[in-house]
Design a protein around this motif. Structure first.
Motif, PDB file in Angstrom:
ATOM      1  N   THR A   1       0.827  -1.211   0.000  1.00 25.02           N
ATOM      2  CA  THR A   1       0.000   0.000   0.000  1.00 25.02           C
ATOM      3  C   THR A   1       0.857   1.255   0.000  1.00 25.02           C
ATOM      4  O   THR A   1       0.580   2.206  -0.745  1.00 25.02           O
ATOM      5  N   VAL A  50      -3.688   6.408  -1.936  1.00 23.46           N
ATOM      6  CA  VAL A  50      -3.338   7.181  -3.130  1.00 23.46           C
ATOM      7  C   VAL A  50      -3.742   8.641  -2.947  1.00 23.46           C
ATOM      8  O   VAL A  50      -2.954   9.560  -3.221  1.00 23.46           O
ATOM      9  N   SER A  57       0.838   3.377  -3.345  1.00 19.88           N
ATOM     10  CA  SER A  57       0.140   4.644  -3.104  1.00 19.88           C
ATOM     11  C   SER A  57       1.064   5.838  -3.341  1.00 19.88           C
ATOM     12  O   SER A  57       0.634   6.866  -3.855  1.00 19.88           O
TER      13      SER A  57
END
Length: 280
Positions: A90, A158, A94
């Motif tokens: 992540t 993100v 991201s």
């Protein structure tokens, strides 16, 4: 009246400030302390009124029962692998996507950003049926990749990194790197990642805690034969009268690794948050 100051010139909190901090700290620690107290008692004592407010003598016995009955050794190992992989994926993905949305120009950029924001508004429960059908089709049922891959990229991550880099990463720095002939990969490693480090630390902490405590999808995708911590806890204390003391002991075992992580890396995490707060 001016603010009280210490000998080094820094402002010093008054008695009310310290009293409020003590109360907040005590309130925050109470659930953990109560879990430990309940884990050290018998199920019969927990059912009495008033409940116990101090430790008993069955903590080790209840921890041993929870460890064996709940398959907690495998559960802790699986959860560490799942939470660690999800956190790394992540944060990296991201940061790359957030940098692209913040500083790069490409077609349909605004449309894709709006789709990313829209994904954050979709309840995860709506995707359970098609996701389970896909996992079953791939024959991933009761395997860790069924839990890891669907959450390896986060729309919130993100958007979070994109918002941070919009202000923290000067466009002039990117243009200077391009003039020097720096490739996109080297720019990510030497420019973007250092600039985004405070936000990456915060996102890593939030993601790790969320992945560690995730229950909804793991209980569907996994079984007691290959559980995460939250799945293993559902198998504790089964019977006509659930043994709450054993359940609390299992919850304590599942919480200790999080406390260990924050103890080891809490200073770096808080430092990253503070650097991000004063950026600009």
């Amino acid at each position: 009246m001016g603010d009280a100051r210490r000998a080094d010139g820094q402002p010093s909190g008054g008695r009310i400030t310290y009293a409020v901090l003590i109360l907040l700290t005590a309130g925050s620690l109470f659930p953990l302390v109560w879990t430990a107290i309940a884990a050290s008692r018998t199920n019969t004592r927990l059912a009495e009124t008033p409940p116990p407010f101090w430790f008993g003598g069955r903590l080790l016995a209840n921890l041993e029962t929870a460890w064996s009955d709940g398959n907690m050794g495998m559960a802790l190992l699986n959860t560490t692998m799942v939470a660690g992989t999800i956190t790394v994926g992540t944060v990296v993905f991201s940061t790359i996507a957030g940098f692209a949305f913040a500083k790069l120009r490409f077609r349909l950029k605004n449309v894709l950003l709006m789709l990313t924001i829209a994904i954050m508004m979709v309840p995860p429960q709506l995707s359970v049926v098609p996701l389970f059908m896909l996992v079953a089709e791939l024959e991933w049922t009761n395997q860790l990749q069924a839990v890891i891959l669907p959450t390896l990229v986060s729309a919130f991550g993100v958007f979070f990194i994109r918002q941070y880099l919009t202000e923290a990463l000067p466009t002039e720095l990117i243009e200077a790197a391009r003039v020097d002939g720096v490739s996109n990969l080297r720019m990510l490693w030497h420019v973007v990642f250092p600039a985004a480090r405070p936000a990456m630390a915060v996102l890593a902490m939030l993601t790790f805690v969320q992945a560690w405590n995730d229950f909804f999808w793991p209980i569907i995708a996994l079984t007691q034969d290959n559980p995460t911590v939250q799945v293993a806890l559902t198998g504790l204390g089964r019977g006509y009268i659930p043994d709450q003391s054993v359940i609390m002991a299992g919850a304590l075992l599942g919480t200790l690794p999080l406390l260990l992580v924050f103890t080891l890396f809490g200073k770096q995490i808080v430092g990253g948050i503070m650097r991000g707060a004063v950026k600009g």
